[in-house]
Design an enzyme around this catalytic site. Structure first.
Site, PDB file in Angstrom:
ATOM      1  N   VAL A  11       0.829  -1.216   0.000  1.00 42.74           N
ATOM      2  CA  VAL A  11       0.000   0.000   0.000  1.00 42.74           C
ATOM      3  C   VAL A  11       0.861   1.262   0.000  1.00 42.74           C
ATOM      4  O   VAL A  11       0.604   2.202  -0.763  1.00 42.74           O
ATOM      5  CB  VAL A  11      -0.947  -0.002   1.224  1.00 42.74           C
ATOM      6  N   GLU A 150      -7.707   3.021   2.643  1.00 41.00           N
ATOM      7  CA  GLU A 150      -7.323   2.696   1.260  1.00 41.00           C
ATOM      8  C   GLU A 150      -8.128   1.485   0.784  1.00 41.00           C
ATOM      9  O   GLU A 150      -8.251   0.509   1.508  1.00 41.00           O
ATOM     10  CB  GLU A 150      -5.817   2.406   1.218  1.00 41.00           C
ATOM     11  N   PHE A 151      -8.629   1.577  -0.446  1.00 38.77           N
ATOM     12  CA  PHE A 151      -9.479   0.498  -0.971  1.00 38.77           C
ATOM     13  C   PHE A 151      -8.861  -0.219  -2.168  1.00 38.77           C
ATOM     14  O   PHE A 151      -9.544  -0.984  -2.847  1.00 38.77           O
ATOM     15  CB  PHE A 151     -10.859   1.053  -1.350  1.00 38.77           C
ATOM     16  N   PHE A 268     -17.667  -9.799  -6.991  1.00 41.58           N
ATOM     17  CA  PHE A 268     -17.440 -10.573  -5.764  1.00 41.58           C
ATOM     18  C   PHE A 268     -18.477 -11.668  -5.559  1.00 41.58           C
ATOM     19  O   PHE A 268     -18.947 -11.924  -4.469  1.00 41.58           O
ATOM     20  CB  PHE A 268     -17.316  -9.647  -4.543  1.00 41.58           C
ATOM     21  N   GLY A 276      -8.389 -15.245   0.373  1.00 38.15           N
ATOM     22  CA  GLY A 276      -7.142 -15.235   1.131  1.00 38.15           C
ATOM     23  C   GLY A 276      -6.524 -13.862   1.047  1.00 38.15           C
ATOM     24  O   GLY A 276      -7.211 -12.870   0.842  1.00 38.15           O
ATOM     25  N   CYS A 279      -5.370  -9.338   3.724  1.00 34.87           N
ATOM     26  CA  CYS A 279      -6.376  -8.420   4.272  1.00 34.87           C
ATOM     27  C   CYS A 279      -7.683  -9.063   4.732  1.00 34.87           C
ATOM     28  O   CYS A 279      -8.030  -8.936   5.890  1.00 34.87           O
ATOM     29  CB  CYS A 279      -6.625  -7.303   3.283  1.00 34.87           C
ATOM     30  N   ARG A 346       0.754 -14.101   0.973  1.00 36.29           N
ATOM     31  CA  ARG A 346       0.338 -14.058   2.375  1.00 36.29           C
ATOM     32  C   ARG A 346      -1.071 -14.653   2.495  1.00 36.29           C
ATOM     33  O   ARG A 346      -1.969 -14.257   1.767  1.00 36.29           O
ATOM     34  CB  ARG A 346       0.360 -12.611   2.886  1.00 36.29           C
TER      35      ARG A 346
END
Ligand code: NAD
Ligand code: UGA
Length: 499
Positions: A11, A150-151, A268, A276, A279, A346
């Site tokens: 980010v 932040e998106f 979505f 995963g 976030c 991650r």
């Protein structure tokens, strides 16, 4: 504006580079000196579309990198905090990185500056940053704290930043609101989008970003609520996919029917092996803790997580079912990143699946277009081997597992893939192919929420004939899995008995 961005990760780096792109003087700071040295040489530490080009455009001009927080804070009018807020053992966000940065900023603020939390944080964090600053010697009038969540999504981060749907500014004082509006003015007015050389929007439209101005606490809540809601949608559609499989319906048709309702929308709603990344899993857990600490039992989020965890287990059950036995089998794996378009592994569901299959004795050869060097740090050879490309991963495989939705996988030559595999079985955890497309070369194909096609069924005299493409509901999960997933009855036709 002179801006410092503390933390040069996924980010922070995008924020720093994009703020330079819209016209600000930016110093990007990180505690990792090796990373800063590499960035100063123009080397990009992460895989993210467009970021290398923009780094080249601005490095040494409007964009500088430093390991010295105090130097950057001394020069900047606004300081963005973009360090990590990982999941702690209890599920809460670990705020120690933000706390450390706030303490260090305190020593360096002398004239009035704006401190902006951009990391994803629990509601009330602004108050705690403020407290830390005061406790560490910053004078009351020397700073204001605001929230600017932040998106961006990894893989499309630059375009998301420069063409956002909305910019949320959470400020309780006019000073903070005005500074942030000024920083984002080129995006809010659309002035940036009209500039020659501007990064074009994904749609080509380049509309100005909507400004959502709120209190600090509302902005903090918006961020967690957005991620928790998106995760909920994914778990919801994954449960519908389970149901579709059990009754022999087709999840693509169901999604098309649901998504056509503008109140629901089509985004979505992709079923798969569960969400995963760095976030959603940690933010859903952190939000649950935030609610609990406020005395609110947000048990829906527990269920969202449970469904998500089980989605990986369901996929593993499908692999076991398709292979009969796993031990000793050669498996080709396509995709290790937590989603396509990134090198980030991650909390990658793909790596979790690979890890489990290794423990069960499978021999895995994997390929990912960007994430192999990071995956190696988690699962090193010889536990698995890493292939040069998709076809090398599939060569001599007893089955091919698709675990990440890279666009380039969709364009694979299926006939070539079929010709290199030992057994033409594809177990697609991301539904990247249509069953019809994989049917043509003669694959046995298992996917999520859709009937399996092309399954081999030995005849009584063991004369295994290549099947016509028989569409059939997915085989009955073993009893143990049925219990684990709460599947009460198999609803397929009699010819769907396990092989
Ligand atoms: P990251 O781990 O990639 O980057 C964090 C960086 O901060 C690292 O480079 C680390 O070295 C640096 N750092 C840690 N302590 C420091 C210190 N005291 N001084 C200077 N640098 C320090 O994390 P990320 O993925 O960029 O996420 C950062 C935050 O942004 C998190 O809160 C995350 O939830 C949020 N967020 C992430 C995304 C995403 O797509 N990754 C999107 C929106 C929001
Ligand atoms: C997500 C949000 O989309 C961003 O808005 C947010 O800024 C970011 O988290 C964050 O706070 O860090 P990101 O994690 O980069 O972005 O990726 P997504 O595209 O949201 O995907 C997250 C996970 O959900 C991936 O594993 C992906 O494969 C999965 N997913 C996504 C599905 O399984 N189905 C879908 O329909 C969409």
């Amino acid at each position: 504006m002179k801006v410092a961005v503390i933390g040069s990760g996924y980010v922070g780096l995008v924020t720093a580079v994009c703020l330079a792109e819209i016209g600000h003087q930016v110093i990007s700071v990180d505690a990792n000196e090796a990373k800063i040295e590499a960035l100063n040489r123009g080397e990009m530490p992460i895989y993210e579309q467009l970021l290398p080009e923009l780094l080249r455009r601005h490095l040494g001009r409007r964009l500088h990198f430093s390991a010295s927080l105090s130097e950057a804070v001394g020069k900047a009018q606004t300081i963005f905090i973009t360090v990590g807020t990982p999941k702690s053992e209890s599920g809460e966000a670990d705020m120690s990185y933000v706390d450390a940065v706030a303490s260090n900023i305190a020593a360096a603020v002398e004239v009035r500056k704006l401190i902006v939390e951009k990391s994803t944080v629990p509601v009330r964090t602004c108050e705690l940053i403020r407290r830390t600053l005061l406790l560490n010697g910053a004078a009351e009038g020397c700073f204001a704290v605001a929230s600017n969540p932040e998106f961006l999504r990894e893989g499309t981060a630059v375009k998301d930043f420069l063409h956002p749907d909305r910019i949320v500014i959470g400020a309780d004082e006019e000073f903070g609101a005005a500074m942030l509006q000024e920083i984002y003015r080129p995006l809010i007015t659309g002035e940036y989008h009209r500039r020659p050389g501007a990064i074009p929007s994904p749609t080509g439209a380049g509309a100005p970003a909507k400004l959502v101005q709120t209190t600090v606490k509302s902005a903090e809540l918006i961020k967690h609520a957005c991620n928790a809601f998106l995760a909920t949608r994914i778990s919801f559609i994954n449960m519908i996919a389970v149901l579709a499989e059990q009754v022999g319906a087709d999840i693509d048709e169901v999604c098309a029917g649901m998504g056509s309702d503008p109140r629901i929308g089509s985004q979505f709603l992709r079923p798969g092996i569960g969400y995963g990344g760095s976030c959603f899993p940690k933010d859903v857990a952190a939000f649950h803790s935030v609610a609990a600490m406020a005395g609110v039992d947000f048990s829906l989020l527990r269920e969202v997580t449970r469904i998500n965890d089980e989605q990986r287990l369901r996929y593993l059950a499908k692999v076991r079912e398709a292979l009969w036995t796993v031990r000793g089998k050669r498996l080709g794996v396509l995709g290790l990143a937590f989603k396509g378009g990134t090198d980030d592994v991650r909390d990658s569901p793909a790596l979790a699946v690979v890890g489990q299959l290794c423990r069960e004795g499978a021999r895995i050869r994997a390929y990912d277009p960007a994430a192999m060097y990071r995956a190696r740090e988690v699962i090193a050879p010889p536990t698995i081997t890493y292939a040069e490309d998709e076809y090398a991963a599939a060569t001599n495989a007893d089955a091919l597992l698709i675990l990440t939705d890279w666009k380039q996988f969709v364009e694979l030559d299926l006939h070539r893939l079929h010709s290199v595999m030992r057994c033409p079985i594809v177990i697609d955890g991301r539904n990247i192919f249509s069953p019809q497309a994989v049917a043509a070369p003669g694959f046995e194909y298992h996917s999520v929420g859709r009937v399996a096609v092309g399954c081999f069924r030995p005849t009584q005299d063991r004369d295994v004939t290549l099947p016509a493409m028989v569409a059939r509901p997915h085989p009955v999960p073993p009893m143990e899995n049925r219990r684990r997933f709460g599947v009460s009855a198999h609803m397929g036709s009699p010819d769907t008995l396990p092989r």
